[in-house]
Design a protein around this motif. Sequence first.
Motif, PDB file in Angstrom:
ATOM      1  N   VAL A  63       0.835  -1.199   0.000  1.00  0.00           N
ATOM      2  CA  VAL A  63       0.000   0.000   0.000  1.00  0.00           C
ATOM      3  C   VAL A  63       0.874   1.254   0.000  1.00  0.00           C
ATOM      4  CG1 VAL A  63      -1.571   1.354   1.435  1.00  0.00           C
ATOM      5  CG2 VAL A  63      -2.008  -1.081   1.061  1.00  0.00           C
ATOM      6  N   GLU A  64       0.493   2.185  -0.879  1.00  0.00           N
ATOM      7  CA  GLU A  64       1.179   3.471  -0.952  1.00  0.00           C
ATOM      8  C   GLU A  64       0.230   4.584  -0.509  1.00  0.00           C
ATOM      9  OE1 GLU A  64       2.938   4.123  -4.771  1.00  0.00           O
ATOM     10  OE2 GLU A  64       3.995   2.188  -4.785  1.00  0.00           O
ATOM     11  N   SER A  65       0.795   5.738  -0.202  1.00  0.00           N
ATOM     12  CA  SER A  65      -0.025   6.848   0.310  1.00  0.00           C
ATOM     13  C   SER A  65      -1.067   7.290  -0.723  1.00  0.00           C
ATOM     14  CB  SER A  65       0.862   8.023   0.706  1.00  0.00           C
ATOM     15  OG  SER A  65       1.655   8.425  -0.395  1.00  0.00           O
ATOM     16  N   GLU A  66      -0.742   7.138  -2.007  1.00  0.00           N
ATOM     17  CA  GLU A  66      -1.690   7.549  -3.042  1.00  0.00           C
ATOM     18  C   GLU A  66      -2.885   6.609  -3.145  1.00  0.00           C
ATOM     19  OE1 GLU A  66       0.970   7.448  -6.389  1.00  0.00           O
ATOM     20  OE2 GLU A  66       0.109   5.579  -7.120  1.00  0.00           O
ATOM     21  N   ASP A  67      -2.848   5.495  -2.421  1.00  0.00           N
ATOM     22  CA  ASP A  67      -3.959   4.542  -2.467  1.00  0.00           C
ATOM     23  C   ASP A  67      -5.074   4.911  -1.491  1.00  0.00           C
ATOM     24  OD1 ASP A  67      -1.587   1.796  -2.778  1.00  0.00           O
ATOM     25  OD2 ASP A  67      -2.457   3.102  -4.312  1.00  0.00           O
ATOM     26  N   ILE A  68      -4.867   5.959  -0.711  1.00  0.00           N
ATOM     27  CA  ILE A  68      -5.917   6.427   0.193  1.00  0.00           C
ATOM     28  C   ILE A  68      -7.114   6.849  -0.630  1.00  0.00           C
ATOM     29  CG2 ILE A  68      -6.581   8.172   1.889  1.00  0.00           C
ATOM     30  CD1 ILE A  68      -3.644   8.321   2.679  1.00  0.00           C
ATOM     31  N   ALA A  69      -8.232   6.135  -0.439  1.00  0.00           N
ATOM     32  CA  ALA A  69      -9.408   6.323  -1.286  1.00  0.00           C
ATOM     33  C   ALA A  69     -10.489   5.387  -0.787  1.00  0.00           C
ATOM     34  CB  ALA A  69      -9.076   6.006  -2.744  1.00  0.00           C
ATOM     35  N   SER A  70     -11.646   5.472  -1.435  1.00  0.00           N
ATOM     36  CA  SER A  70     -12.687   4.468  -1.245  1.00  0.00           C
ATOM     37  C   SER A  70     -12.690   3.546  -2.454  1.00  0.00           C
ATOM     38  CB  SER A  70     -14.046   5.132  -1.091  1.00  0.00           C
ATOM     39  OG  SER A  70     -14.109   5.867   0.116  1.00  0.00           O
ATOM     40  N   TYR A  71     -13.051   2.289  -2.201  1.00  0.00           N
ATOM     41  CA  TYR A  71     -13.055   1.271  -3.248  1.00  0.00           C
ATOM     42  C   TYR A  71     -14.431   0.619  -3.307  1.00  0.00           C
ATOM     43  CZ  TYR A  71      -8.055   1.989  -3.303  1.00  0.00           C
ATOM     44  OH  TYR A  71      -6.815   2.581  -3.420  1.00  0.00           O
ATOM     45  N   TYR A  72     -14.879   0.381  -4.547  1.00  0.00           N
ATOM     46  CA  TYR A  72     -16.209  -0.189  -4.774  1.00  0.00           C
ATOM     47  C   TYR A  72     -16.107  -1.348  -5.757  1.00  0.00           C
ATOM     48  CZ  TYR A  72     -18.102   4.154  -2.853  1.00  0.00           C
ATOM     49  OH  TYR A  72     -18.404   5.209  -2.029  1.00  0.00           O
ATOM     50  N   CYS A  73     -16.937  -2.357  -5.534  1.00  0.00           N
ATOM     51  CA  CYS A  73     -17.105  -3.390  -6.556  1.00  0.00           C
ATOM     52  C   CYS A  73     -18.399  -3.107  -7.327  1.00  0.00           C
ATOM     53  CB  CYS A  73     -17.141  -4.787  -5.937  1.00  0.00           C
ATOM     54  SG  CYS A  73     -18.496  -5.107  -4.794  1.00  0.00           S
ATOM     55  N   LEU A  74     -18.456  -3.623  -8.527  1.00  0.00           N
ATOM     56  CA  LEU A  74     -19.625  -3.497  -9.400  1.00  0.00           C
ATOM     57  C   LEU A  74     -19.846  -4.826 -10.094  1.00  0.00           C
ATOM     58  CD1 LEU A  74     -21.682  -1.846 -11.285  1.00  0.00           C
ATOM     59  CD2 LEU A  74     -19.743  -1.734 -12.867  1.00  0.00           C
ATOM     60  N   GLN A  75     -21.079  -5.335 -10.036  1.00  0.00           N
ATOM     61  CA  GLN A  75     -21.387  -6.514 -10.851  1.00  0.00           C
ATOM     62  C   GLN A  75     -22.079  -6.052 -12.116  1.00  0.00           C
ATOM     63  OE1 GLN A  75     -24.291  -8.139 -11.962  1.00  0.00           O
ATOM     64  NE2 GLN A  75     -25.752  -6.752 -10.984  1.00  0.00           N
ATOM     65  N   TYR A  76     -21.640  -6.596 -13.251  1.00  0.00           N
ATOM     66  CA  TYR A  76     -22.275  -6.237 -14.514  1.00  0.00           C
ATOM     67  C   TYR A  76     -22.692  -7.492 -15.272  1.00  0.00           C
ATOM     68  CZ  TYR A  76     -17.423  -6.744 -16.246  1.00  0.00           C
ATOM     69  OH  TYR A  76     -16.157  -7.195 -16.542  1.00  0.00           O
ATOM     70  N   ASP A  77     -22.991  -8.532 -14.506  1.00  0.00           N
ATOM     71  CA  ASP A  77     -23.498  -9.749 -15.132  1.00  0.00           C
ATOM     72  C   ASP A  77     -24.962  -9.606 -15.506  1.00  0.00           C
ATOM     73  OD1 ASP A  77     -24.478 -13.002 -14.142  1.00  0.00           O
ATOM     74  OD2 ASP A  77     -23.287 -12.542 -15.924  1.00  0.00           O
ATOM     75  N   ASN A  78     -25.725  -8.973 -14.605  1.00  0.00           N
ATOM     76  CA  ASN A  78     -27.168  -8.828 -14.809  1.00  0.00           C
ATOM     77  C   ASN A  78     -27.590  -7.388 -14.600  1.00  0.00           C
ATOM     78  OD1 ASN A  78     -27.614 -11.515 -15.279  1.00  0.00           O
ATOM     79  ND2 ASN A  78     -28.678 -11.922 -13.368  1.00  0.00           N
ATOM     80  N   LEU A  79     -28.576  -6.963 -15.378  1.00  0.00           N
ATOM     81  CA  LEU A  79     -29.211  -5.684 -15.113  1.00  0.00           C
ATOM     82  C   LEU A  79     -30.265  -5.859 -14.016  1.00  0.00           C
ATOM     83  CD1 LEU A  79     -29.741  -4.385 -18.758  1.00  0.00           C
ATOM     84  CD2 LEU A  79     -28.186  -3.449 -17.047  1.00  0.00           C
ATOM     85  N   PRO A  80     -30.443  -4.879 -13.136  1.00  0.00           N
ATOM     86  CA  PRO A  80     -29.669  -3.637 -13.071  1.00  0.00           C
ATOM     87  C   PRO A  80     -28.267  -3.870 -12.507  1.00  0.00           C
ATOM     88  CG  PRO A  80     -31.163  -3.746 -11.210  1.00  0.00           C
ATOM     89  CD  PRO A  80     -31.467  -4.945 -12.072  1.00  0.00           C
ATOM     90  N   PHE A  81     -27.264  -3.207 -13.066  1.00  0.00           N
ATOM     91  CA  PHE A  81     -25.923  -3.267 -12.492  1.00  0.00           C
ATOM     92  C   PHE A  81     -26.003  -2.807 -11.037  1.00  0.00           C
ATOM     93  CE2 PHE A  81     -24.737  -4.192 -16.576  1.00  0.00           C
ATOM     94  CZ  PHE A  81     -24.785  -3.144 -17.476  1.00  0.00           C
ATOM     95  N   THR A  82     -25.227  -3.425 -10.175  1.00  0.00           N
ATOM     96  CA  THR A  82     -25.259  -3.049  -8.761  1.00  0.00           C
ATOM     97  C   THR A  82     -23.860  -2.956  -8.181  1.00  0.00           C
ATOM     98  OG1 THR A  82     -25.714  -5.400  -8.275  1.00  0.00           O
ATOM     99  CG2 THR A  82     -27.584  -3.874  -8.211  1.00  0.00           C
ATOM    100  N   PHE A  83     -23.716  -2.020  -7.270  1.00  0.00           N
ATOM    101  CA  PHE A  83     -22.439  -1.734  -6.627  1.00  0.00           C
ATOM    102  C   PHE A  83     -22.410  -2.294  -5.209  1.00  0.00           C
ATOM    103  CE2 PHE A  83     -20.457   1.334  -9.515  1.00  0.00           C
ATOM    104  CZ  PHE A  83     -21.530   1.771 -10.273  1.00  0.00           C
ATOM    105  N   GLY A  84     -21.205  -2.571  -4.746  1.00  0.00           N
ATOM    106  CA  GLY A  84     -21.011  -2.816  -3.330  1.00  0.00           C
ATOM    107  C   GLY A  84     -21.101  -1.504  -2.564  1.00  0.00           C
ATOM    108  N   SER A  85     -21.108  -1.609  -1.252  1.00  0.00           N
ATOM    109  CA  SER A  85     -21.328  -0.436  -0.408  1.00  0.00           C
ATOM    110  C   SER A  85     -20.070   0.384  -0.157  1.00  0.00           C
ATOM    111  CB  SER A  85     -21.917  -0.878   0.933  1.00  0.00           C
ATOM    112  OG  SER A  85     -21.112  -1.887   1.498  1.00  0.00           O
ATOM    113  N   GLY A  86     -18.930  -0.112  -0.626  1.00  0.00           N
ATOM    114  CA  GLY A  86     -17.709   0.661  -0.530  1.00  0.00           C
ATOM    115  C   GLY A  86     -16.845   0.311   0.663  1.00  0.00           C
ATOM    116  N   THR A  87     -15.535   0.517   0.496  1.00  0.00           N
ATOM    117  CA  THR A  87     -14.548   0.333   1.562  1.00  0.00           C
ATOM    118  C   THR A  87     -13.634   1.550   1.580  1.00  0.00           C
ATOM    119  OG1 THR A  87     -14.554  -2.079   1.369  1.00  0.00           O
ATOM    120  CG2 THR A  87     -12.603  -1.051   2.369  1.00  0.00           C
TER     121      THR A  87
END
Lengths: 107, 116
Positions: free
Chosen positions: A78-102
């Motif tokens: 991990v580097e200092s520039e990695d400070i951020a929020s991260y999200y997953c997205l599934q695009y297998d089925n509509l509607p596309f849906t996101f994870g709640s974030g980390t």
Amino acid sequence: DIQMTQSPPSLSASLGDKVTITCQASQNINKYIAWYQQKPGKAPRQLIRYTSTLVSGTPSRFSGSGSGRDYSFSISNVESEDIASYYCLQYDNLPFTFGSGTKLEIK
Amino acid sequence: EIQLQESGPGLVKPSQSLSLTCSVTGYTITSGYDWSWIRKFPGNKMEWMGYISYSGSTNYNPSLKSRISITRDTSKNQFFLQLNSVTTEDTATYYCARYARGFAYWGQGTLVTVSS
């Protein structure tokens, strides 16, 4: 709709650590998952698509794996520039849906 | 290089309609791909709202289906979001993005607040 359960909600890591975020889908998503980084005030940036394919420009310290319902995203060294929020997205089925974030913070 | 830019009012009154424009440069929206609207709520939840394809067909999130419309002006290389009967729950940052096995290109986002 496919539910994406993302964990943990937040992470605190030291520089050089390896961190891992998971997303579990409510059904098989056939590896159609992408991972995004978002910094405050900025648009999300796609890092990985189709479970483990790094998008052009994504540093090699980022990686993804998984299959079926269970997927993970890791940052090694991990580097200092990695400070951020991260999200997953599934695009297998509509509607596309996101994870709640980390939210990743540095100790 | 492809760029997307959202524009529109930052404040909308409850029960009114929210209208946003996404201007695309560097790629013609009729050439390919699907063109989406996505929003991020104050609590950080993200929601895909819908898309208009390069051919003009649309697909909406069922949670919004009765209130949403996505259209386009091909002469201006723009696509639009209209969300009707808004409430305070529609307060969010709205993004336009290009879909191609994920969303590789995004606008910077525009904050829309629903308040009287």
